[in-house]
Design a protein around this motif. Structure first.
Motif, PDB file in Angstrom:
ATOM      1  N   MET A 124       0.857  -1.710   0.164  1.00 10.84           N
ATOM      2  CA  MET A 124      -0.234  -0.108   0.109  1.00 10.84           C
ATOM      3  C   MET A 124       0.766   1.547  -0.225  1.00 10.84           C
ATOM      4  SD  MET A 124      -3.106   1.270   2.605  1.00 10.84           S
ATOM      5  CE  MET A 124      -4.438  -0.289   1.505  1.00 10.84           C
ATOM      6  N   GLU A 125       0.667   2.238  -0.508  1.00 10.58           N
ATOM      7  CA  GLU A 125       1.284   3.448  -0.531  1.00 10.58           C
ATOM      8  C   GLU A 125       0.730   4.540   0.782  1.00 10.58           C
ATOM      9  OE1 GLU A 125      -1.722   3.997  -2.926  1.00 10.58           O
ATOM     10  OE2 GLU A 125      -0.767   3.532  -4.706  1.00 10.58           O
ATOM     11  N   PRO A 126       2.192   4.796   0.506  1.00  6.89           N
ATOM     12  CA  PRO A 126       2.290   5.561   2.021  1.00  6.89           C
ATOM     13  C   PRO A 126       0.872   6.569   2.237  1.00  6.89           C
ATOM     14  CG  PRO A 126       4.193   6.140   1.188  1.00  6.89           C
ATOM     15  CD  PRO A 126       3.325   5.238  -0.044  1.00  6.89           C
ATOM     16  N   SER A 127       0.924   6.350   3.756  1.00  9.40           N
ATOM     17  CA  SER A 127      -0.230   7.215   3.388  1.00  9.40           C
ATOM     18  C   SER A 127      -0.335   9.500   3.370  1.00  9.40           C
ATOM     19  CB  SER A 127      -1.141   7.145   5.008  1.00  9.40           C
ATOM     20  OG  SER A 127      -0.513   7.558   5.720  1.00  9.40           O
ATOM     21  N   ALA A 128       0.728   9.929   3.889  1.00  6.26           N
ATOM     22  CA  ALA A 128       1.431  10.727   3.169  1.00  6.26           C
ATOM     23  C   ALA A 128       0.794  11.132   1.927  1.00  6.26           C
ATOM     24  CB  ALA A 128       3.052  11.492   3.563  1.00  6.26           C
ATOM     25  N   ASN A 129       0.694  10.009   0.931  1.00  5.03           N
ATOM     26  CA  ASN A 129       0.979  10.084  -0.826  1.00  5.03           C
ATOM     27  C   ASN A 129      -0.467  10.665  -1.139  1.00  5.03           C
ATOM     28  OD1 ASN A 129       3.891  10.448  -1.213  1.00  5.03           O
ATOM     29  ND2 ASN A 129       3.759   8.774  -1.277  1.00  5.03           N
ATOM     30  N   ARG A 130      -1.284   9.460  -0.044  1.00  4.38           N
ATOM     31  CA  ARG A 130      -3.182   9.292  -0.576  1.00  4.38           C
ATOM     32  C   ARG A 130      -3.984  10.287   0.272  1.00  4.38           C
ATOM     33  NH1 ARG A 130      -3.978   5.097   2.385  1.00  4.38           N
ATOM     34  NH2 ARG A 130      -2.530   4.025   3.431  1.00  4.38           N
ATOM     35  N   SER A 131      -3.424  11.454   1.423  1.00  2.00           N
ATOM     36  CA  SER A 131      -3.597  12.024   2.310  1.00  2.00           C
ATOM     37  C   SER A 131      -3.961  13.687   2.343  1.00  2.00           C
ATOM     38  CB  SER A 131      -3.085  11.831   3.378  1.00  2.00           C
ATOM     39  OG  SER A 131      -3.182  10.189   4.078  1.00  2.00           O
ATOM     40  N   ASP A 132      -4.962  14.281   2.307  1.00  6.91           N
ATOM     41  CA  ASP A 132      -4.991  16.054   2.711  1.00  6.91           C
ATOM     42  C   ASP A 132      -4.578  16.118   4.236  1.00  6.91           C
ATOM     43  OD1 ASP A 132      -5.270  18.468   1.344  1.00  6.91           O
ATOM     44  OD2 ASP A 132      -7.239  18.169   3.230  1.00  6.91           O
ATOM     45  N   ILE A 133      -3.639  16.808   4.528  1.00  8.22           N
ATOM     46  CA  ILE A 133      -3.462  16.812   5.974  1.00  8.22           C
ATOM     47  C   ILE A 133      -2.662  18.490   6.023  1.00  8.22           C
ATOM     48  CG2 ILE A 133      -1.628  16.228   7.002  1.00  8.22           C
ATOM     49  CD1 ILE A 133      -0.408  14.433   5.433  1.00  8.22           C
ATOM     50  N   ARG A 134      -3.948  18.664   6.778  1.00  5.54           N
ATOM     51  CA  ARG A 134      -3.397  20.473   7.424  1.00  5.54           C
ATOM     52  C   ARG A 134      -3.570  21.009   8.609  1.00  5.54           C
ATOM     53  NH1 ARG A 134      -6.237  23.374   3.587  1.00  5.54           N
ATOM     54  NH2 ARG A 134      -5.653  21.096   2.101  1.00  5.54           N
ATOM     55  N   SER A 135      -3.839  21.754   9.172  1.00  6.50           N
ATOM     56  CA  SER A 135      -3.740  22.286  10.523  1.00  6.50           C
ATOM     57  C   SER A 135      -4.084  23.646  10.634  1.00  6.50           C
ATOM     58  CB  SER A 135      -2.527  21.992  11.693  1.00  6.50           C
ATOM     59  OG  SER A 135      -1.745  22.947  11.841  1.00  6.50           O
ATOM     60  N   LEU A 136      -5.077  23.989  12.007  1.00 11.49           N
ATOM     61  CA  LEU A 136      -5.108  24.828  12.380  1.00 11.49           C
ATOM     62  C   LEU A 136      -5.728  25.448  14.100  1.00 11.49           C
ATOM     63  CD1 LEU A 136      -7.004  28.065  11.357  1.00 11.49           C
ATOM     64  CD2 LEU A 136      -8.682  26.590  11.741  1.00 11.49           C
TER      65      LEU A 136
ATOM     66  N   ASP B 241      -8.214   5.209   0.352  1.00 12.84           N
ATOM     67  CA  ASP B 241      -7.491   4.116  -0.347  1.00 12.84           C
ATOM     68  C   ASP B 241      -5.887   3.913  -1.027  1.00 12.84           C
ATOM     69  OD1 ASP B 241      -9.163   2.975   1.392  1.00 12.84           O
ATOM     70  OD2 ASP B 241     -10.713   2.679  -0.312  1.00 12.84           O
ATOM     71  N   THR B 242      -5.815   4.515  -2.300  1.00 12.46           N
ATOM     72  CA  THR B 242      -4.702   4.895  -3.020  1.00 12.46           C
ATOM     73  C   THR B 242      -4.699   6.321  -3.614  1.00 12.46           C
ATOM     74  OG1 THR B 242      -6.593   4.563  -5.172  1.00 12.46           O
ATOM     75  CG2 THR B 242      -6.352   3.069  -4.147  1.00 12.46           C
ATOM     76  N   VAL B 243      -3.474   7.095  -4.190  1.00  6.18           N
ATOM     77  CA  VAL B 243      -3.369   8.103  -5.193  1.00  6.18           C
ATOM     78  C   VAL B 243      -3.859   8.543  -6.151  1.00  6.18           C
ATOM     79  CG1 VAL B 243      -0.756   8.642  -5.743  1.00  6.18           C
ATOM     80  CG2 VAL B 243      -0.548   7.637  -3.732  1.00  6.18           C
ATOM     81  N   GLU B 244      -4.105   7.292  -6.503  1.00 10.59           N
ATOM     82  CA  GLU B 244      -5.135   7.862  -7.186  1.00 10.59           C
ATOM     83  C   GLU B 244      -6.584   7.868  -7.255  1.00 10.59           C
ATOM     84  OE1 GLU B 244      -2.138   5.364  -8.753  1.00 10.59           O
ATOM     85  OE2 GLU B 244      -3.347   4.944  -7.406  1.00 10.59           O
ATOM     86  N   HIS B 245      -7.151   7.741  -6.256  1.00  7.12           N
ATOM     87  CA  HIS B 245      -8.640   8.017  -5.676  1.00  7.12           C
ATOM     88  C   HIS B 245      -8.265   9.423  -6.006  1.00  7.12           C
ATOM     89  CE1 HIS B 245     -11.819   7.375  -3.309  1.00  7.12           C
ATOM     90  NE2 HIS B 245     -12.139   8.427  -3.714  1.00  7.12           N
ATOM     91  N   TYR B 246      -6.893   9.847  -4.478  1.00  8.18           N
ATOM     92  CA  TYR B 246      -7.236  11.183  -3.852  1.00  8.18           C
ATOM     93  C   TYR B 246      -6.546  12.322  -4.375  1.00  8.18           C
ATOM     94  CZ  TYR B 246      -4.848  14.684  -0.921  1.00  8.18           C
ATOM     95  OH  TYR B 246      -4.416  15.841  -0.875  1.00  8.18           O
ATOM     96  N   GLN B 247      -5.732  12.084  -5.454  1.00 11.06           N
ATOM     97  CA  GLN B 247      -4.817  12.629  -7.020  1.00 11.06           C
ATOM     98  C   GLN B 247      -6.325  12.799  -7.677  1.00 11.06           C
ATOM     99  OE1 GLN B 247      -1.863  10.793  -8.738  1.00 11.06           O
ATOM    100  NE2 GLN B 247      -0.752  11.889  -6.840  1.00 11.06           N
ATOM    101  N   GLY B 248      -7.394  12.824  -7.947  1.00  6.20           N
ATOM    102  CA  GLY B 248      -8.653  12.686  -8.405  1.00  6.20           C
ATOM    103  C   GLY B 248      -9.728  14.258  -8.102  1.00  6.20           C
TER     104      GLY B 248
END
Length: 157
Positions: free
Chosen positions: A1-13, A115-122
């Motif tokens: 499975m691809e690393p979670s950072a590659n398929r995640s939106d990460i932010r903070s406030l 779940d996947t980089v492709e899904h996230y990138q889309g």
């Protein structure tokens, strides 16, 4: 499975409130109905079983007039520290919200992992904008008059 950072939106406030005050806006279905989702959305909560394994069902009412049924399950909850769901309908993802006390309040760390980089990138552009709006709406709810008891200095009580 691809690393979670590659398929995640990460932010903070940062929010000038205690972790307990922020968590209270996440644990109360009436309050979460006011802030959940991007700008223009409102919510009807049908079920909110706030415990690990508990169901969360809601309808998001979009500014386009459409209704979006959502079902999630709470996977981890640590009072005043962590809120995690698995979103089961439509786009499958895990959302982890960590509350980190800082000098002038709470840093809210938000990570939505697909779940996947492709899904996230889309959908990454939409997700980034929606999550930024969601965090701003959370902050507004936490700081809403009558909800957060802050000292006059702006520091959390």
């Amino acid at each position: 499975m691809e690393p979670s950072a590659n398929r995640s939106d990460i932010r903070s406030l940062g929010i000038p409130a205690t972790a307990a005050q922020v968590f209270a806006a996440m644990a109360d279905p009436a309050r979460i109905a006011r802030w959940w989702g991007p700008d223009g959305f409102r919510n009807t909560i049908h079920e909110f079983d706030f415990r690990p394994g508990g169901a969360w069902r809601l309808t998001m009412h979009g500014p386009d007039g459409k209704d979006y049924a959502n079902e999630s399950r709470f996977t981890r909850i640590v009072p005043d520290a962590l809120f995690e769901i698995e979103h089961l309908t439509g786009h499958h993802f895990f959302l982890t919200i960590e509350l980190r006390p800082v000098d002038r309040g709470t840093q809210v760390h938000w990570q939505q992992t697909f779940d996947t980089v492709e899904h996230y990138q889309g959908i990454a552009e939409f997700v980034a904008a929606a999550n930024a709006q969601n965090l701003q709406r959370l902050a507004a709810e936490v700081l809403r008059p009558g909800e957060a008891s802050l000292q006059t200095s702006g520091k959390p009580t």
